[in-house]
Design an enzyme around this catalytic site. Sequence first.
Site, PDB file in Angstrom:
ATOM      1  N   ARG A 190       1.006  23.567   6.853  1.00 31.95           N
ATOM      2  CA  ARG A 190      -0.418  23.800   6.633  1.00 31.95           C
ATOM      3  C   ARG A 190      -1.177  23.710   7.957  1.00 31.95           C
ATOM      4  NH1 ARG A 190      -1.791  22.293   0.827  1.00 31.95           N
ATOM      5  NH2 ARG A 190       0.243  22.048  -0.149  1.00 31.95           N
ATOM      6  N   THR A 194     -16.103   0.679  -2.082  1.00 32.35           N
ATOM      7  CA  THR A 194     -16.360   1.883  -1.282  1.00 32.35           C
ATOM      8  C   THR A 194     -17.856   2.056  -1.078  1.00 32.35           C
ATOM      9  OG1 THR A 194     -14.410   2.952  -2.234  1.00 32.35           O
ATOM     10  CG2 THR A 194     -15.994   4.370  -1.155  1.00 32.35           C
ATOM     11  N   LYS A 238     -17.839  21.327  -6.399  1.00 28.07           N
ATOM     12  CA  LYS A 238     -17.396  22.696  -6.690  1.00 28.07           C
ATOM     13  C   LYS A 238     -18.557  23.493  -7.278  1.00 28.07           C
ATOM     14  CE  LYS A 238     -12.480  21.628  -6.945  1.00 28.07           C
ATOM     15  NZ  LYS A 238     -12.502  20.242  -6.437  1.00 28.07           N
ATOM     16  N   SER A 243       0.411  12.917 -20.193  1.00 25.28           N
ATOM     17  CA  SER A 243      -0.181  13.686 -19.095  1.00 25.28           C
ATOM     18  C   SER A 243       0.355  15.111 -19.081  1.00 25.28           C
ATOM     19  CB  SER A 243       0.142  12.998 -17.758  1.00 25.28           C
ATOM     20  OG  SER A 243      -0.329  13.741 -16.660  1.00 25.28           O
ATOM     21  N   SER A 298      -6.685  24.999 -12.009  1.00 24.16           N
ATOM     22  CA  SER A 298      -7.201  25.831 -10.922  1.00 24.16           C
ATOM     23  C   SER A 298      -6.169  26.736 -10.271  1.00 24.16           C
ATOM     24  CB  SER A 298      -7.834  24.944  -9.848  1.00 24.16           C
ATOM     25  OG  SER A 298      -6.859  24.097  -9.264  1.00 24.16           O
ATOM     26  N   HIS A 330     -13.110  21.948 -12.351  1.00 25.59           N
ATOM     27  CA  HIS A 330     -13.201  23.388 -12.065  1.00 25.59           C
ATOM     28  C   HIS A 330     -14.009  24.127 -13.125  1.00 25.59           C
ATOM     29  CE1 HIS A 330     -10.603  23.661  -8.536  1.00 25.59           C
ATOM     30  NE2 HIS A 330      -9.898  22.690  -9.083  1.00 25.59           N
TER      31      HIS A 330
END
Length: 422
Positions: A29, A288, A259, A147, A200, A228
């Site tokens: 990549r 965080t 998105k 899942s 997606s 998405h």
Amino acid sequence: MSSSQIVRNPFAAFCRKALADIQAQGRYRRFTPLARRADAYPTYEYTHAPRAEPGPDVTVWSANDYLGMGVEPEVQEAAIAAIRAHGAGAGGTRNIAGTSPLHAALEAELAALHGKEAGLLFVSGYVSNQASLQTILTSMPGWICFSDRQNHASMIAGIKGARGATCVIYEHNDLADLEAKLAAAPVDAPKMIAFESVYSMDGDIADIAATCALARRYGALTYLDEVHAVGLYGAEGGGVSQRDGVADQVDIIEGTLAKGFGVHGGYVTASSEIVDYLRSAASGFIFTTALPPAVVAAALESVRLVRRQPWRRERLFERVATFRAKLDAAGVPFMDTPSHIVPIPVGNAERCMRISRRLLDEYRLYATPINYPTVPRGTERLRLTPGPFHTDAMMDDMVSALRTLLREESLDEQSGATSRAA
């Protein structure tokens, strides 16, 4: 200890070998340096080398800012106003100094969008999935998570990170397989079904109503990833669950602000008890720093605009239909999905990377190559996402380039295969 006695850590050598293997497989990549032009989206500037003058313009076909909300003037102005009023950063975690009226307003807006009692913001969609799933699946002993095989990496990370929980993978969108596995599970075990609405990479869509019906039958919690789909589907952009009128049947709806809403951040919406538990127990939320006020203000304005302006969704799907018709007329193969995503099958990692690079270098068009491990080997493809601002002329350019390159690269591949076989 003398220099001859120093023990070398093997990780650097491992990295070199692993990267060489990835490059040999044609799936290394490389970042493509593209600077988005807010005044001309989906046009970007190709900033591939230091230069005194601006780089060439490139039309981008793979962005996830599906509606172009990230360059909407009202969204930009909301961010600018928030910086002037509140500064650039949040100043801490939500528990320390990072909760502002903007955060509370956005969470309420998102809860209303999905018809839920409460919402909770996270720093990204990845973190919202990972933190929420891991926190829920470690909350009680004996959890079983069912899942979908094609769930996103962030969902898998959250499920696998839940020590003590059992993960049962069911075949993609296969409700018969899901039911068989639910039926085989202990009746009294806490259960969750984790799945997505729009997948997606293939662009297919789950049957949410039927999945929820199974969940009710077997006493399972439902966790739906709508990243998405939010902004794009439903009367107000609440996703496929809103479009299908079943949002009230889903226990937890997770989404992104990065998105369809074009900004940044992730979130979950659910009952007030579930959200309050996640707020109190999810380490990915607690430890965080909060989303910056400018990001929150921009997202809030974007969500409000998208909810009350259905023309944005209508324009998107008109553009998608037009692009598919042009591909079909030109004989360019594509996967005809029920969503807004248009995958162009290539079937070879090296060739996929090469076509993407040639589109950029020769035609000033950018389409993301999707290779293993994102998709199975042999199913590599270019992933195209036509948007409201892709003109007919832009579409004609892409269709013409694809027709030429797919023909040339296919012939080259066949020639090379024949040569190697000989």
